[in-house]
Design a protein around this motif. Structure first.
Motif, PDB file in Angstrom:
ATOM      1  N   ARG A 188     -26.540 -15.133 -31.841  1.00 19.85           N
ATOM      2  CA  ARG A 188     -26.306 -15.751 -30.533  1.00 19.85           C
ATOM      3  C   ARG A 188     -27.544 -15.584 -29.660  1.00 19.85           C
ATOM      4  O   ARG A 188     -28.106 -14.483 -29.566  1.00 19.85           O
ATOM      5  N   ALA A 189     -27.987 -16.670 -29.025  1.00 19.24           N
ATOM      6  CA  ALA A 189     -29.138 -16.610 -28.129  1.00 19.24           C
ATOM      7  C   ALA A 189     -28.849 -15.650 -26.976  1.00 19.24           C
ATOM      8  O   ALA A 189     -27.756 -15.656 -26.412  1.00 19.24           O
ATOM      9  N   GLN A 190     -29.850 -14.858 -26.634  1.00 21.99           N
ATOM     10  CA  GLN A 190     -29.705 -13.858 -25.579  1.00 21.99           C
ATOM     11  C   GLN A 190     -30.603 -14.125 -24.377  1.00 21.99           C
ATOM     12  O   GLN A 190     -30.229 -13.839 -23.244  1.00 21.99           O
TER      13      GLN A 190
ATOM     14  N   ALA B  10     -32.610 -13.786 -29.902  1.00 21.26           N
ATOM     15  CA  ALA B  10     -31.214 -13.880 -30.332  1.00 21.26           C
ATOM     16  C   ALA B  10     -30.757 -12.516 -30.817  1.00 21.26           C
ATOM     17  O   ALA B  10     -31.568 -11.619 -31.062  1.00 21.26           O
ATOM     18  N   ARG B  11     -29.452 -12.356 -30.953  1.00 20.74           N
ATOM     19  CA  ARG B  11     -28.898 -11.111 -31.466  1.00 20.74           C
ATOM     20  C   ARG B  11     -27.837 -11.444 -32.517  1.00 20.74           C
ATOM     21  O   ARG B  11     -26.896 -12.198 -32.248  1.00 20.74           O
TER      22      ARG B  11
ATOM     23  N   GLU C 215     -36.499 -11.757 -32.429  1.00 18.99           N
ATOM     24  CA  GLU C 215     -37.418 -12.346 -31.469  1.00 18.99           C
ATOM     25  C   GLU C 215     -38.376 -13.270 -32.208  1.00 18.99           C
ATOM     26  O   GLU C 215     -38.996 -12.869 -33.199  1.00 18.99           O
ATOM     27  N   VAL C 216     -38.491 -14.490 -31.742  1.00 24.14           N
ATOM     28  CA  VAL C 216     -39.399 -15.452 -32.352  1.00 24.14           C
ATOM     29  C   VAL C 216     -40.186 -16.150 -31.252  1.00 24.14           C
ATOM     30  O   VAL C 216     -39.859 -16.028 -30.067  1.00 24.14           O
TER      31      VAL C 216
ATOM     32  N   ARG D 164     -41.728 -14.959 -37.504  1.00 26.24           N
ATOM     33  CA  ARG D 164     -41.585 -14.935 -36.043  1.00 26.24           C
ATOM     34  C   ARG D 164     -42.090 -16.201 -35.382  1.00 26.24           C
ATOM     35  O   ARG D 164     -41.697 -16.504 -34.257  1.00 26.24           O
ATOM     36  N   ASP D 165     -42.984 -16.935 -36.037  1.00 27.90           N
ATOM     37  CA  ASP D 165     -43.652 -18.040 -35.370  1.00 27.90           C
ATOM     38  C   ASP D 165     -43.191 -19.393 -35.900  1.00 27.90           C
ATOM     39  O   ASP D 165     -43.272 -19.650 -37.104  1.00 27.90           O
ATOM     40  N   PHE D 166     -42.744 -20.252 -34.986  1.00 31.05           N
ATOM     41  CA  PHE D 166     -42.240 -21.574 -35.346  1.00 31.05           C
ATOM     42  C   PHE D 166     -42.823 -22.607 -34.395  1.00 31.05           C
ATOM     43  O   PHE D 166     -43.235 -22.296 -33.283  1.00 31.05           O
TER      44      PHE D 166
END
Length: 419
Positions: free
Chosen positions: A149-151, A175-176, A184-185, A67-69
């Motif tokens: 795709r980014a949401q 994103a979905r 979720e990130v 999740r973490d970047f």
């Protein structure tokens, strides 16, 4: 192997995904009842598979599930991939790229040989350039999530830093994947490089035949499927439309190029205009399609208007290649400043000046076709990706707390950047 009717929307969607990802396949056979398309991979049959399922089965994903970047790049075209390569390769950042389909974005769908890109004296097919870019990114340990795709984009935290410092901030891109799963990130910075989505023409019943008679990209493989009796209509007055029309004409199909003004007034390169005029392509100037007509879900003709006159020529396939619009609706909740739906950066941002490629929201940067005043060229997109990565790096190092560079996991540096 893909099973199903290649003219159906379900099969077309799968075939396009495989083509854009340079996966070898055949289309043959009929799937089981109530299954529109089936894909066999290593003896395993996948009925009606979402693209993310195909990506996982074919090992096209390189996403750990974390999740973490440090940096999340939205868009895997030339700008996004170049940004990711620079972040990971030069600065050691932990990077995730989110791409809705395949590497290269719109550039990956181009049919032409790119002969103006530095380092390729004999040119290179745009799709191959995109594949090379992805391989380079993966070698730098960039994580890759396709078919997503980014949401939305939001602030994950906004807490006091103490010692009189500004508040700490991290961002939450959501994103979905195409199977409906949310991803979720969090990230210290987000690079928006999601390009633009193909523009619809607007004729009546256009959407009824989308991906089953009406298409928004023309790939070399599409030309391999046509016969000399097929009636192909290409709509557009740019280089992409001109090249597509010539590509189909080379396969002896009956090709009509529809332009709203005239070929001479169009944006088509002069060399392409000359080739079109010397070919068997029929050019219909000052013409618009008003309606798409078909029977039993199959496109058979189009109703066109030239001046005040109308007629209904036959059409087995229509390729709508009239440009694209920026895909930025997911940014509106984050209050990223947009102009004509393009992301505003640098000196164009309202109010206080921000660095080049930075947006109105701290930690959010943009590069490529999605950027306001961006230049729509592959080489320029790649350059902007590199410049955006440097802008992000400067954003990090200009704060009191920066990423760890001791070789440890970047997760330890998720603490924070000042907004």
């Amino acid at each position: 192997m893909v099973q199903g009717d290649r003219r159906s929307a379900a099969v077309y969607r799968v075939v396009r995904f495989l083509l854009l990802n340079h996966v070898t396949f055949t289309v043959e056979g009929v799937p089981e009842a109530e299954v529109e398309v089936a894909v066999e991979i290593d003896g395993r049959l996948l009925p009606n598979p979402p693209l993310i399922t195909l990506a996982k089965a074919l090992e096209l994903t390189r996403y750990s599930g974390g999740r973490d970047f440090d940096v999340v790049v939205v868009g895997g075209g030339p700008a996004g991939l170049t940004a990711a390569i620079n972040h990971a390769g030069l600065f050691g950042h932990k990077v995730l790229v989110i791409e809705n389909e395949a590497p290269g974005g719109a550039a990956g769908t181009e049919v032409n040989v790119v002969d103006n890109h530095l380092g390729f004296p004999h040119g290179i097919v745009a799709g191959e350039l995109a594949q090379r870019g992805l391989r380079q990114a993966l070698r730098k340990n960039v994580q890759w999530l396709p078919a997503a795709r980014a949401q939305a984009l939001a602030t994950l935290e906004d807490r006091a830093a103490g010692d009189g410092q500004p508040p700490l901030r991290r961002l939450k891109p959501t994103a979905r994947t195409d199977d409906g799963r949310e991803v979720e990130v969090s990230a210290a910075a987000v690079v928006v490089a999601c390009g633009a989505a193909a523009r619809r023409q607007g004729g009546k019943h256009e959407t009824d035949y989308e991906n089953q008679g009406v298409y928004y990209m023309a790939l070399p493989a599409d030309a391999e499927q046509v016969s000399e009796n097929d009636e192909i209509v290409v709509i557009g007055a740019g280089d992409t439309a001109g090249r597509a029309a010539l590509m189909f004409a080379e396969k002896a199909a009956k090709v009509t190029l529809v332009v709203r003004r005239t070929l001479e007034e169009s944006a088509v390169l002069p060399i392409l205009v000359k080739a079109i005029k010397e070919s068997a392509i029929r050019v219909r100037s000052k013409t618009e399609i008003t309606e798409y007509v078909g029977t039993d879900g199959r496109l058979t003709s189009v109703r066109v208007k030239t001046g005040e006159a109308t007629d209904t020529p036959p059409a087995d396939a229509v390729y709508v290649l009239i440009g694209a619009d920026p895909d930025t609706s997911w940014l509106k909740g984050a209050e990223v400043e947009l102009k004509k739906n393009y992301v505003v950066t640098g000196t164009d941002v309202s109010g206080a000046a921000v660095p080049a490629y930075a947006t109105s929201v701290p930690g959010v940067f943009a590069a490529g076709d999605v950027r306001y005043r961006g230049v729509r060229r592959i080489a320029m997109a790649a350059g902007e990706g590199a410049a955006a990565a440097l802008a992000v790096h400067n954003y990090f190092t200009g704060r009191a707390q920066v990423l760890r560079t001791d070789g440890g996991t970047a997760d330890a540096a998720l603490g924070a950047y000042y907004a």
